[in-house]
Structure formats: structure tokens, C-alpha cells
Design a protein around this motif. Structure first.
Motif, PDB file in Angstrom:
ATOM      1  N   GLU A 101       0.545  -1.342  -0.036  1.00 11.75           N
ATOM      2  CA  GLU A 101       0.012   0.044  -0.016  1.00 11.75           C
ATOM      3  C   GLU A 101       0.990   1.322   0.095  1.00 11.75           C
ATOM      4  O   GLU A 101       0.621   2.297  -0.613  1.00 11.75           O
ATOM      5  N   ALA A 102       1.990   1.168   0.754  1.00 11.27           N
ATOM      6  CA  ALA A 102       2.941   2.424   0.758  1.00 11.27           C
ATOM      7  C   ALA A 102       3.311   2.448  -0.752  1.00 11.27           C
ATOM      8  O   ALA A 102       3.678   3.738  -1.011  1.00 11.27           O
ATOM      9  N   ALA A 103       3.732   1.627  -1.171  1.00 13.85           N
ATOM     10  CA  ALA A 103       4.552   1.785  -2.642  1.00 13.85           C
ATOM     11  C   ALA A 103       3.376   2.483  -3.666  1.00 13.85           C
ATOM     12  O   ALA A 103       3.540   3.129  -4.611  1.00 13.85           O
ATOM     13  N   LYS A 104       2.016   1.851  -3.567  1.00 13.58           N
ATOM     14  CA  LYS A 104       0.934   2.578  -4.376  1.00 13.58           C
ATOM     15  C   LYS A 104       0.874   3.955  -3.968  1.00 13.58           C
ATOM     16  O   LYS A 104       0.772   4.692  -4.990  1.00 13.58           O
ATOM     17  N   LEU A 105       1.083   4.372  -2.782  1.00  9.91           N
ATOM     18  CA  LEU A 105       0.968   5.882  -2.524  1.00  9.91           C
ATOM     19  C   LEU A 105       2.017   6.642  -3.078  1.00  9.91           C
ATOM     20  O   LEU A 105       2.110   7.717  -3.632  1.00  9.91           O
ATOM     21  N   CYS A 106       3.205   5.961  -3.181  1.00  8.99           N
ATOM     22  CA  CYS A 106       4.336   6.426  -4.016  1.00  8.99           C
ATOM     23  C   CYS A 106       3.891   6.847  -5.345  1.00  8.99           C
ATOM     24  O   CYS A 106       4.282   7.807  -5.893  1.00  8.99           O
ATOM     25  N   ALA A 107       3.262   5.757  -5.919  1.00  8.56           N
ATOM     26  CA  ALA A 107       3.166   5.810  -7.396  1.00  8.56           C
ATOM     27  C   ALA A 107       1.962   7.042  -7.704  1.00  8.56           C
ATOM     28  O   ALA A 107       2.028   7.728  -8.645  1.00  8.56           O
ATOM     29  N   ILE A 108       1.044   7.272  -6.719  1.00 12.40           N
ATOM     30  CA  ILE A 108       0.307   8.328  -6.771  1.00 12.40           C
ATOM     31  C   ILE A 108       0.705   9.643  -6.949  1.00 12.40           C
ATOM     32  O   ILE A 108       0.518  10.534  -7.585  1.00 12.40           O
ATOM     33  N   SER A 109       1.882   9.785  -5.920  1.00 12.42           N
ATOM     34  CA  SER A 109       2.606  11.021  -5.817  1.00 12.42           C
ATOM     35  C   SER A 109       3.456  11.157  -7.064  1.00 12.42           C
ATOM     36  O   SER A 109       3.633  12.238  -7.690  1.00 12.42           O
ATOM     37  N   LEU A 110       3.936  10.085  -7.740  1.00 14.23           N
ATOM     38  CA  LEU A 110       4.740  10.074  -9.047  1.00 14.23           C
ATOM     39  C   LEU A 110       4.041  10.860 -10.090  1.00 14.23           C
ATOM     40  O   LEU A 110       4.400  11.545 -10.867  1.00 14.23           O
ATOM     41  N   LEU A 111       2.640  10.166 -10.154  1.00 12.20           N
ATOM     42  CA  LEU A 111       1.554  10.762 -11.296  1.00 12.20           C
ATOM     43  C   LEU A 111       1.302  12.083 -10.952  1.00 12.20           C
ATOM     44  O   LEU A 111       1.308  12.773 -11.877  1.00 12.20           O
ATOM     45  N   ALA A 112       1.286  12.534  -9.625  1.00 16.62           N
ATOM     46  CA  ALA A 112       0.860  14.118  -9.428  1.00 16.62           C
ATOM     47  C   ALA A 112       2.225  14.759  -9.938  1.00 16.62           C
ATOM     48  O   ALA A 112       1.980  16.110 -10.457  1.00 16.62           O
ATOM     49  N   GLN A 113       3.407  14.356  -9.664  1.00 19.67           N
ATOM     50  CA  GLN A 113       4.495  15.137 -10.328  1.00 19.67           C
ATOM     51  C   GLN A 113       4.650  15.210 -11.962  1.00 19.67           C
ATOM     52  O   GLN A 113       4.788  16.150 -12.441  1.00 19.67           O
ATOM     53  N   VAL A 114       4.149  14.007 -12.459  1.00 16.91           N
ATOM     54  CA  VAL A 114       4.132  13.986 -14.208  1.00 16.91           C
ATOM     55  C   VAL A 114       3.098  14.775 -14.471  1.00 16.91           C
ATOM     56  O   VAL A 114       3.387  15.665 -15.476  1.00 16.91           O
ATOM     57  N   LYS A 115       1.899  15.010 -13.980  1.00 10.22           N
ATOM     58  CA  LYS A 115       0.922  15.914 -14.382  1.00 10.22           C
ATOM     59  C   LYS A 115       1.328  17.430 -13.904  1.00 10.22           C
ATOM     60  O   LYS A 115       1.343  18.308 -15.164  1.00 10.22           O
ATOM     61  N   ALA A 116       2.228  17.539 -13.046  1.00  6.61           N
ATOM     62  CA  ALA A 116       2.608  18.868 -12.855  1.00  6.61           C
ATOM     63  C   ALA A 116       3.862  19.284 -14.145  1.00  6.61           C
ATOM     64  O   ALA A 116       3.892  20.245 -14.640  1.00  6.61           O
ATOM     65  N   ALA A 117       4.549  18.286 -14.395  1.00  4.84           N
ATOM     66  CA  ALA A 117       5.701  18.329 -15.465  1.00  4.84           C
ATOM     67  C   ALA A 117       4.829  18.710 -16.841  1.00  4.84           C
ATOM     68  O   ALA A 117       5.653  19.177 -17.714  1.00  4.84           O
ATOM     69  N   ALA A 118       3.629  18.138 -16.927  1.00  3.58           N
ATOM     70  CA  ALA A 118       3.047  17.947 -18.499  1.00  3.58           C
ATOM     71  C   ALA A 118       2.115  19.146 -18.179  1.00  3.58           C
ATOM     72  O   ALA A 118       1.217  19.300 -19.283  1.00  3.58           O
TER      73      ALA A 118
END
Length: 153
Positions: free
Chosen positions: A64-81
Motif C-alpha cells: 500500500e505504501a508503494a501504491k501511495l508513492c505511485a500516486i505521488s509520482l503521477l502527481a509530479q508527472v501531471k505538474a511536469a506536463a
């Protein structure tokens, strides 16, 4: 709302604002069509998920902690895009770090929490190469930290 954020909503996930860096570095760097995202630690509702796998944290909690990291990664990608997650063409590579004891060997199972989530949310766009390694400790006692490389359209 684009196709990826619609799919996330179906899964009950709303991307948070991209987390700010905790020290002197940038959260992501765009080079051409590639986005390099700094390590994202496990956060739930603004609170750090801490623990050591093989000691005070079960493998399922690490997943579950790893899934939460993936959500934050996607948030960063959204900002980068520029706020448009649909510009994401491919998750290229993840490197996952698991705060674990010397005898713990299920790092790949833990990081599957991120990998499985990305494929469930993004389909083939979420398929990626990956490393899953043990760490004696992580910043602030975080259970998991994951960095990623992404390609934009």
C-alpha cells in the motif's frame, strides 16, 4: 477531466497536488520528452507512512505504501506536463527503495504495489522496467521511496 484522471476516479483516486521537495533539489526535471521524477516517499493524506519491512511493518502494508508513492509520482508527472496527465505517453522505469531489515527479501512484492497500480490505472502506458532494492533506512523513516522516468507525448 482526461482519460487517465477519469480512470483514476473510477479507482477512487484523486491526485494530490505535487509534493514539494524536502531539501535542495527539484521534484522533476524535463529533458526533451522525458521526465525524471525525484524519489517520492509514501504519504497518506499528508502524513508520512513510516516503518521497516521485516520488523514493524507487514508486506501488505508496504504494498500500500508503494501504491501511495505511485500516486505521488503521477502527481509530479501531471505538474511536469503542465497539468495534463494525458500527455503521459509511457511509464519508462521505476526504482523502488524499501526500508527493510537485512533478512527481508520481498522488496519486489512491495514495489508491485506501485507497478500493479500503474498498469491498472494507465493500461499499457503504465508498463515499465523496474528495480526493487532494500535500504537500511529511508528519509524520515519512510517505508518506501520510488523514483521514476516517464515519457511525454
Amino acid at each position: 477531466m482526461g482519460k487517465f484522471e477519469s480512470r483514476l476516479a473510477e479507482l477512487g483516486v484523486t491526485l494530490p497536488d505535487a509534493p514539494a521537495p524536502a531539501a535542495n533539489y527539484v521534484p522533476f526535471h524535463v529533458v526533451g520528452d522525458m521526465v525524471y521524477v525525484s524519489g517520492q516517499v509514501s504519504m497518506r493524506d499528508g502524513t508520512l507512512v513510516t516503518g521497516k519491512l521485516g520488523d514493524d511493518m507487514a508486506t501488505e502494508d508496504g504494498v500500500e505504501a508503494a501504491k501511495l508513492c505511485a500516486i505521488s509520482l503521477l502527481a509530479q508527472v501531471k505538474a511536469a506536463a503542465g497539468g495534463d496527465l494525458d500527455r503521459l505517453a509511457q511509464v519508462v522505469k521505476l526504482t523502488g527503495f524499501v526500508n527493510s531489515t537485512p533478512g527481508f527479501g520481498d522488496q519486489p512484492k512491495v514495489i508491485n504495489g506501485a507497478s500493479d497500480f500503474l498498469v491498472e490505472a494507465l493500461g499499457d502506458t503504465g508498463r515499465h522496467t523496474r528495480s526493487a532494492v532494500s535500504a537500511a533506512s529511508l528519509p524520515f523513516g519512510a517505508a518506501v521511496e520510488i523514483e521514476g522516468i516517464f515519457q511525454l507525448a
